[in-house]
Write an enzyme that holds these catalytic residues in place. Structure first.
Site, mmCIF file in Angstrom:
data_model
loop_
_atom_site.group_PDB
_atom_site.id
_atom_site.type_symbol
_atom_site.label_atom_id
_atom_site.label_comp_id
_atom_site.label_asym_id
_atom_site.label_seq_id
_atom_site.Cartn_x
_atom_site.Cartn_y
_atom_site.Cartn_z
ATOM 1 N N THR A 191 42.902 0.381 15.973
ATOM 2 C CA THR A 191 43.064 1.753 15.514
ATOM 3 C C THR A 191 43.661 2.607 16.639
ATOM 4 O O THR A 191 43.864 2.134 17.754
ATOM 5 C CB THR A 191 41.719 2.333 15.062
ATOM 6 O OG1 THR A 191 40.791 2.271 16.165
ATOM 7 C CG2 THR A 191 41.155 1.538 13.895
ATOM 8 N N TYR A 192 43.903 3.864 16.334
ATOM 9 C CA TYR A 192 44.563 4.774 17.282
ATOM 10 C C TYR A 192 43.820 4.794 18.617
ATOM 11 O O TYR A 192 42.620 5.088 18.668
ATOM 12 C CB TYR A 192 44.608 6.183 16.685
ATOM 13 C CG TYR A 192 45.381 7.182 17.514
ATOM 14 C CD1 TYR A 192 46.764 7.154 17.555
ATOM 15 C CD2 TYR A 192 44.710 8.152 18.262
ATOM 16 C CE1 TYR A 192 47.478 8.084 18.321
ATOM 17 C CE2 TYR A 192 45.413 9.079 19.022
ATOM 18 C CZ TYR A 192 46.793 9.033 19.047
ATOM 19 O OH TYR A 192 47.492 9.936 19.813
#
Length: 269
Positions: free
Chosen positions: A64-65
């Site tokens: 994820t980010y």
């Protein structure tokens, strides 16, 4: 003088005090904590870790980010977490142990992991389901290292606590009293997953503080030790160590925090 008097003489256990304790699982990774651990374990600079994480996010879609300062998840992510967890629990590196300390039906989804109020612009960094669809051996070494570190942290964060007994033993010999401190492991918990992961790495791993506490054998009051050896150990204090990227990042996180108001959204650098 004392050492020469008791060396080779019998010793007797006068008292054994045991205190049950536990070490809670670590929290999930934000970017700074990931950079610190990559520096400790792999020697990566903070910039290299960020570059690798960004590649895993943008090109591979496997995490994820990464540019986040939150170590928490929002409650709407729980179903996704369980899907990812089922893939990881059966992964070769963790399978020998993770299945014993992670209950997929009763994951400890508590405020240390899920807290909507503490999720900032982005939630904690996680691997995605792509980790199960990709041949990890085909990844560049740096990307594989960072990805597996994130996978290990997710498993550790949702595993059972590490439980042990802190032991304080009082022994007597020739009229002199000695103490021994140590611990007896009751349940490895999340530390078993961490140890399995570290065992898969070729690099020498840094020791944890509590791992230096001696693991004592089972001691009982009245127990005697025949012809016990006595030695003197000398030591010296060391000057403060130079900053590493790990310790500098830790210092920056709290730099100036005491001068900021309580309701400040972010503190440190």
């Amino acid at each position: 003088e004392i050492a020469s008097k008791v060396d080779g003489k019998d010793g007797t256990v006068k008292e054994v005090k045991k205190t049950a304790k536990q070490t809670l699982p670590p929290q999930l990774y934000d970017l700074t904590e990931l950079q610190r651990d990559c520096n400790k374990m792999y020697g990566f600079s903070a910039q290299k870790t960020l570059d690798i994480a960004q590649s895993l996010y943008e090109k591979r879609k496997m995490i994820t980010y990464p540019r986040t300062d939150s170590r928490y998840l929002s409650d709407d992510m729980i179903p996704k977490i369980k899907v990812i967890m089922r893939r990881l629990v059966n992964a070769e590196i963790f399978a020998g142990y993770a299945q014993n300390v992670i209950d997929m039906e009763k994951l400890p989804i508590n405020k240390r992991i899920v807290d909507n109020k503490k999720v900032t612009d982005h939630h904690a960094i996680l691997p995605t389901v792509e980790i199960a669809r990709t041949d990890l051996s085909a990844l560049p070494a740096g990307e594989r290292d960072v990805l597996m570190l994130l996978a290990c942290r997710l498993l550790c964060a949702t595993a059972q606590p590490h439980r042990f007994e802190a032991v304080l033993a009082v022994l007597e010999s020739e009229g002199h009293t000695f103490t021994a401190k140590g611990k007896t492991i009751l349940h490895e918990g999340w530390k078993g997953i961490e140890q399995a992961f570290r065992a898969s790495l070729k690099q020498k791993q840094p020791e944890d503080g509590d791992e230096n506490t001696a693991r004592l054998p089972e001691l009982k009051e009245g127990q005697r030790f025949e012809k016990a050896a006595a030695t003197i150990r000398e030591g010296k204090t060391s000057p403060p160590k130079h900053y590493t990227e790990d310790s500098l990042l830790a210092a920056m996180e709290t730099a100036g925090a005491e001068d900021m108001p309580e309701d400040a959204e972010r503190k440190g650098l």
